[in-house]
Every structure is written in structure tokens, then in C-alpha cells.
Design a protein around this motif. Sequence first.
Motif, PDB file in Angstrom:
ATOM      1  N   LEU A  54       0.824  -1.209   0.000  1.00  0.00           N
ATOM      2  CA  LEU A  54       0.000   0.000   0.000  1.00  0.00           C
ATOM      3  C   LEU A  54       0.857   1.258   0.000  1.00  0.00           C
ATOM      4  O   LEU A  54       0.498   2.281  -0.607  1.00  0.00           O
ATOM      5  CB  LEU A  54      -0.921   0.007   1.229  1.00  0.00           C
ATOM      6  CG  LEU A  54      -2.266  -0.698   1.090  1.00  0.00           C
ATOM      7  CD1 LEU A  54      -2.885  -0.922   2.460  1.00  0.00           C
ATOM      8  CD2 LEU A  54      -3.213   0.110   0.207  1.00  0.00           C
ATOM      9  N   ARG A  55       1.986   1.210   0.697  1.00  0.00           N
ATOM     10  CA  ARG A  55       2.844   2.381   0.840  1.00  0.00           C
ATOM     11  C   ARG A  55       3.934   2.458  -0.223  1.00  0.00           C
ATOM     12  O   ARG A  55       4.720   3.416  -0.229  1.00  0.00           O
ATOM     13  CB  ARG A  55       3.475   2.371   2.226  1.00  0.00           C
ATOM     14  CG  ARG A  55       2.442   2.541   3.353  1.00  0.00           C
ATOM     15  CD  ARG A  55       3.067   2.377   4.714  1.00  0.00           C
ATOM     16  NE  ARG A  55       2.070   2.588   5.770  1.00  0.00           N
ATOM     17  CZ  ARG A  55       2.295   2.368   7.068  1.00  0.00           C
ATOM     18  NH1 ARG A  55       3.484   1.912   7.461  1.00  0.00           N
ATOM     19  NH2 ARG A  55       1.343   2.590   7.959  1.00  0.00           N
ATOM     20  N   ALA A  56       3.991   1.448  -1.104  1.00  0.00           N
ATOM     21  CA  ALA A  56       5.035   1.445  -2.132  1.00  0.00           C
ATOM     22  C   ALA A  56       4.846   2.628  -3.086  1.00  0.00           C
ATOM     23  O   ALA A  56       3.719   2.912  -3.514  1.00  0.00           O
ATOM     24  CB  ALA A  56       4.997   0.135  -2.913  1.00  0.00           C
ATOM     25  N   PRO A  57       5.920   3.318  -3.430  1.00  0.00           N
ATOM     26  CA  PRO A  57       5.803   4.475  -4.325  1.00  0.00           C
ATOM     27  C   PRO A  57       5.244   4.117  -5.703  1.00  0.00           C
ATOM     28  O   PRO A  57       4.649   4.961  -6.368  1.00  0.00           O
ATOM     29  CB  PRO A  57       7.252   4.976  -4.439  1.00  0.00           C
ATOM     30  CG  PRO A  57       7.979   4.374  -3.288  1.00  0.00           C
ATOM     31  CD  PRO A  57       7.297   3.093  -2.968  1.00  0.00           C
ATOM     32  N   THR A  58       5.443   2.877  -6.106  1.00  0.00           N
ATOM     33  CA  THR A  58       4.998   2.451  -7.439  1.00  0.00           C
ATOM     34  C   THR A  58       3.538   2.014  -7.460  1.00  0.00           C
ATOM     35  O   THR A  58       2.998   1.733  -8.531  1.00  0.00           O
ATOM     36  CB  THR A  58       5.873   1.292  -7.931  1.00  0.00           C
ATOM     37  OG1 THR A  58       5.825   0.226  -6.970  1.00  0.00           O
ATOM     38  CG2 THR A  58       7.322   1.744  -8.114  1.00  0.00           C
ATOM     39  N   ALA A  59       2.889   1.938  -6.303  1.00  0.00           N
ATOM     40  CA  ALA A  59       1.499   1.453  -6.249  1.00  0.00           C
ATOM     41  C   ALA A  59       0.554   2.528  -6.768  1.00  0.00           C
ATOM     42  O   ALA A  59       0.452   3.611  -6.195  1.00  0.00           O
ATOM     43  CB  ALA A  59       1.139   1.065  -4.823  1.00  0.00           C
ATOM     44  N   ASP A  60      -0.131   2.218  -7.853  1.00  0.00           N
ATOM     45  CA  ASP A  60      -1.100   3.189  -8.381  1.00  0.00           C
ATOM     46  C   ASP A  60      -2.452   2.982  -7.704  1.00  0.00           C
ATOM     47  O   ASP A  60      -2.608   2.134  -6.813  1.00  0.00           O
ATOM     48  CB  ASP A  60      -1.218   3.064  -9.906  1.00  0.00           C
ATOM     49  CG  ASP A  60      -1.648   1.677 -10.348  1.00  0.00           C
ATOM     50  OD1 ASP A  60      -2.221   0.928  -9.529  1.00  0.00           O
ATOM     51  OD2 ASP A  60      -1.420   1.314 -11.519  1.00  0.00           O
ATOM     52  N   THR A  61      -3.436   3.766  -8.120  1.00  0.00           N
ATOM     53  CA  THR A  61      -4.755   3.721  -7.475  1.00  0.00           C
ATOM     54  C   THR A  61      -5.384   2.337  -7.573  1.00  0.00           C
ATOM     55  O   THR A  61      -5.954   1.827  -6.594  1.00  0.00           O
ATOM     56  CB  THR A  61      -5.682   4.767  -8.115  1.00  0.00           C
ATOM     57  OG1 THR A  61      -5.134   6.068  -7.882  1.00  0.00           O
ATOM     58  CG2 THR A  61      -7.081   4.688  -7.516  1.00  0.00           C
ATOM     59  N   ALA A  62      -5.301   1.710  -8.758  1.00  0.00           N
ATOM     60  CA  ALA A  62      -5.930   0.394  -8.940  1.00  0.00           C
ATOM     61  C   ALA A  62      -5.324  -0.638  -8.003  1.00  0.00           C
ATOM     62  O   ALA A  62      -6.044  -1.447  -7.387  1.00  0.00           O
ATOM     63  CB  ALA A  62      -5.781  -0.056 -10.394  1.00  0.00           C
TER      64      ALA A  62
END
Length: 345
Positions: free
Chosen positions: A280-288
Motif C-alpha cells: 500500500l505504501r510502495a511508491p509504485t502502487a497506483d490507485t488500482a
Amino acid sequence: MLIGEVARRSGVSARMLRHYDSIGLVRPTGRTVGGYREYTPDDIRRIFYVEGLRSLGLSLRQVARTLDDPGFTPSALVGDLIRQTEERLNREHELLERLRAVDAAGPAGWQGAARVVELLHGLGSRSAARRQQAVLAPTEHASVPAELLAEAVLNESDPNVAGALRWALARAGGDGVASLAAGTASKDVDVRRRAVRALAELPDDEATALLRDALEDTDPAVRGHAALALGARGVTRAVPTLLGMVVDGPNDVEAAELLGALARDPTWADRIMRTLVEELRAPTADTAVRMRLTQALAEMPGTIALDLLRQLAHDDDRPVALTARALMTVRDERPDGETRDAAPP
């Protein structure tokens, strides 16, 4: 040279030499004063030509046409013979497999044998509907060999027929796992996918072991099918793959439900929650991705994800916040504060 001597030296019977003469294939050039056949060296050479061509599988008519054709090319003849021989061997192989299948079924009478033969013919049909009908037909007089069904599963591309085959294989008993094991090692990724999906419906320990190995497959679909099957069996080794499925998207709902079940084990609950938070906190995690992870949190047992869901309800990413609020509402509406680890009604 007279016919008896030719027969002794060539290995061709005198009777066959007379037949060659009668059909015009090898006619002796001369006759003795007494009317006996007399063969010249050229005649004998032609006899050896005839025998050589016959050893390649040619009929006497084909031999005659070949020897008398001035435009004859060996390469064309040999190519035709190779193709015809391959076709014959394929037919013989099919017959051998059919006989083995009937033998493996152990039918008590002709009705049972006829049922297995009917199934084999049906599975060989070009019509998917016909193949499916053959699989689902009643088997009153003989059991269908599991090995036969397993081989058919690995080669079936139609999803409906494949489903029927997996259903039949799961009920057939016997040793279908060995054939499926070979499928899991195939270079063809489609065959590996079919093998793993079939193994997922076989509950024995051998199938589970093969599914564990499939978690290391290079194909994501193979790994995913194996993880879903293992997760349903409570095998925690599937957890990393299931977490990856939530992040990547394919079958994320099923993966999240299984993670929720596996998280009932306190040891794995901590690991699963920690990974979900990290993603959830990963910088690469987008909204989807974050929405899928939020939905997965709602599958966690008890209240272990409750505080995190409350935080996400105020997330700066509006779709994520709305998702978290909706999930909290559903949770609050459960009677008597029911949680995911409550006993089913």
C-alpha cells in the motif's frame, strides 16, 4: 540361366518368378529348345530391382510403373513412401493406444469395451460438443481409465470440454496424476496450464506436491492456478504468490479471500498484514493496486485490519478512501459485530 537356378540364387521362388512373367513384370529374354524359361544377366538384375522396390513397401503395380518410367526420380518415390509409412504408423499407434485404453478399463463384457471405444471416437471428433457429450455419457458397464482422461485434458483447448474432462478425471480414480505430472514439465505453456488446473481438482497428496512445484513455474497463470488450489487446501507456501496476485490483478478477489482464510494462523497473519501494508505504501502502487489491496484488507479475520481500514477511509487517494469507507460500512452493518472469522450460518 534356367528358372530353378535363378530361384536358388535370388531367393525368389519359382512360383513368384512365373507370376512376374505372367504379369509382364520380369519376362525371361529367352527360351531353351525345350521351351523352358531362360534368364539373362539383365533379367536377373531386374529381378533384384523388383525385390528391392518391394522391400520399400511398393505394390507390384507400383514397381512395374517405377521400372518402366523413364522420368523416374528416386527422391520423389522415397518422399511418397515416407509420407505413406508415417500415416500408416500413426494409424497403428492410434490402434495401439485404443487397445491399451480398452485393456486398462478392464471391461467385464463387450458393452464395457464398446463404451471405451465410443469414448475414444468421441474424443477424436473435431466437434467440441461431440467431445463433451462423449465425456459426460453414462459409464454403466466400464470405468473410464484415468490415464486416458488425463491425456485428453492435456490436449483439450475447448474450455467446456476441458471442464468436463477434469470433472470426469476427478471421479475416475486410478493413476491420472502420473500423466498430469508429465504435463507440468511440458515446454508448451498451454499444456502446463491445463495440467495444473486438472491437478487442482485432485485432492490427493501427489497432486498437492505437484502444485507446490508449479509455484516455481515461469508462467504467471500456472503459478496462479497452483496458488489458488493450494490456498484452498490451507497450504501456506502459496501466500507469496497469492499476495502477488492481489497486487497484479488477475484473480485478486479469490486470492484475497484465501489470504483471509490463511491469516487465521497468527504466524501468517502478521506476515500477510505486513506485506499488504508495504505494498500500500510502495511508491509504485497506483490507485488500482491500492484499491485491490484495500479490498484484501477487508478479507482479514477479526479486527486485525480494522485500524488500517479506518486510516484508509481518510486517504488522500479519493477512490481508495471511498473503497475503505464502503468496506467499513459493510463491516458495521454485520449483525452483532460479526467478523470474518465468525462461524458460517
